[in-house]
Write a protein that holds these residues in place. Structure first.
Motif, PDB file in Angstrom:
ATOM      1  N   SER A  21       0.785  -1.199  -0.135  1.00  0.00           N
ATOM      2  CA  SER A  21      -0.134  -0.116   0.048  1.00  0.00           C
ATOM      3  C   SER A  21       0.819   1.195   0.144  1.00  0.00           C
ATOM      4  O   SER A  21       0.600   2.344  -0.668  1.00  0.00           O
ATOM      5  CB  SER A  21      -0.931   0.018   1.180  1.00  0.00           C
ATOM      6  N   ASP A  22       1.772   1.378   0.780  1.00  0.00           N
ATOM      7  CA  ASP A  22       2.766   2.238   0.660  1.00  0.00           C
ATOM      8  C   ASP A  22       3.521   2.478  -0.592  1.00  0.00           C
ATOM      9  O   ASP A  22       3.532   3.688  -1.022  1.00  0.00           O
ATOM     10  CB  ASP A  22       4.198   2.091   1.726  1.00  0.00           C
ATOM     11  N   ALA A  24       2.273   1.632  -3.705  1.00  0.00           N
ATOM     12  CA  ALA A  24       1.141   1.980  -4.480  1.00  0.00           C
ATOM     13  C   ALA A  24       0.987   3.538  -4.373  1.00  0.00           C
ATOM     14  O   ALA A  24       0.908   4.139  -5.119  1.00  0.00           O
ATOM     15  CB  ALA A  24      -0.062   1.238  -4.202  1.00  0.00           C
ATOM     16  N   LYS A  25       1.023   3.924  -3.052  1.00  0.00           N
ATOM     17  CA  LYS A  25       0.520   5.326  -2.881  1.00  0.00           C
ATOM     18  C   LYS A  25       1.774   6.286  -3.197  1.00  0.00           C
ATOM     19  O   LYS A  25       1.539   7.247  -3.863  1.00  0.00           O
ATOM     20  CB  LYS A  25       0.525   5.582  -1.390  1.00  0.00           C
ATOM     21  N   ARG A  26       2.886   5.861  -3.218  1.00  0.00           N
ATOM     22  CA  ARG A  26       4.297   6.802  -3.488  1.00  0.00           C
ATOM     23  C   ARG A  26       4.199   6.648  -5.236  1.00  0.00           C
ATOM     24  O   ARG A  26       4.713   7.550  -5.665  1.00  0.00           O
ATOM     25  CB  ARG A  26       5.444   6.149  -3.052  1.00  0.00           C
ATOM     26  N   GLY A  28       1.647   6.136  -7.178  1.00  0.00           N
ATOM     27  CA  GLY A  28       0.330   6.472  -7.765  1.00  0.00           C
ATOM     28  C   GLY A  28      -0.670   5.822  -8.477  1.00  0.00           C
ATOM     29  O   GLY A  28      -1.170   5.753  -9.334  1.00  0.00           O
ATOM     30  N   SER A  30      -3.084   2.031  -7.414  1.00  0.00           N
ATOM     31  CA  SER A  30      -3.992   1.445  -6.152  1.00  0.00           C
ATOM     32  C   SER A  30      -3.356   0.154  -5.877  1.00  0.00           C
ATOM     33  O   SER A  30      -2.481  -0.423  -6.735  1.00  0.00           O
ATOM     34  CB  SER A  30      -5.595   1.054  -6.572  1.00  0.00           C
ATOM     35  N   THR A  31      -3.514  -0.418  -4.742  1.00  0.00           N
ATOM     36  CA  THR A  31      -2.809  -1.462  -4.247  1.00  0.00           C
ATOM     37  C   THR A  31      -2.692  -2.880  -4.908  1.00  0.00           C
ATOM     38  O   THR A  31      -1.823  -3.382  -5.099  1.00  0.00           O
ATOM     39  CB  THR A  31      -3.297  -1.732  -2.884  1.00  0.00           C
ATOM     40  N   CYS A  34      -0.651  -2.593  -8.131  1.00  0.00           N
ATOM     41  CA  CYS A  34       0.675  -2.389  -7.635  1.00  0.00           C
ATOM     42  C   CYS A  34       1.225  -3.910  -7.224  1.00  0.00           C
ATOM     43  O   CYS A  34       2.516  -4.328  -7.573  1.00  0.00           O
ATOM     44  CB  CYS A  34       1.057  -1.540  -6.702  1.00  0.00           C
TER      45      CYS A  34
END
Length: 163
Positions: A21-22, A24-26, A28, A30-31, A34
């Motif tokens: 999740s981290d 994916a967030k970094r 751009g 979704s989980t 990724c």
């Protein structure tokens, strides 16, 4: 492989413990997509494994030795034998076949010069070597396990070419 895959690789090379999740967030995403990309990079062998990088001094391995080996035997049988011998020594953390004056190069980590001497004696007892030259690292100035990703070549489909 595309720019998102390269971003994933950069992040994971820096910290393989990052949660999906981290990551994916970094980058751009979704989980789920990724996670699929990471799985594909693992399946394709781009990510060979995820490891912890230890501080050698904190595990009593403060001496690094580069061992240059020269041999009179250049047969495949001798190389197989050397490979078997070297793989039996956990002190050898890197092993290369070289071009030029040196035939093989080892990177060895040990707690002391006395421990290296014991390693050396065990090595030469197991295989005939013409010449061994040892260089002790005085200071580690740069060390990384992170590979530069600017050289990745993409094929026309945007995927990593087969090796």
């Amino acid at each position: 492989m595309d720019s998102l895959d390269k971003k994933i690789l950069r992040l994971l090379q820096g910290d393989a413990t990052l949660a999906v999740s981290d990551v994916a967030k970094r980058i751009g995403l979704s989980t789920t997509p990724c996670w699929r990309r990471i799985q594909k990079l693992e399946e394709d062998g781009v990510i060979r494994r995820r490891v912890a990088v230890l501080d050698p001094a904190r595990v009593n391995l403060g001496v690094t030795v580069f061992v240059a080996i020269r041999t009179n035997s250049h047969s495949i049988e001798w190389l197989r034998r050397l490979s078997e011998v070297v793989h039996d020594f956990p002190e050898v953390v890197e092993f290369y076949r070289m071009s030029g004056d040196v035939d093989y190069l080892l990177r060895v980590v040990v707690p002391s010069i006395a421990a290296y001497d014991a390693f050396y004696k065990r090595l030469i007892a197991r295989i005939d070597i013409r010449d061994v030259s040892s260089s002790f690292a005085m200071e580690q100035i740069k060390y990384t396990t992170e590979l530069p990703l600017d050289y990745v070549i993409l094929d026309r489909s945007g995927s990593l070419p087969a090796i």
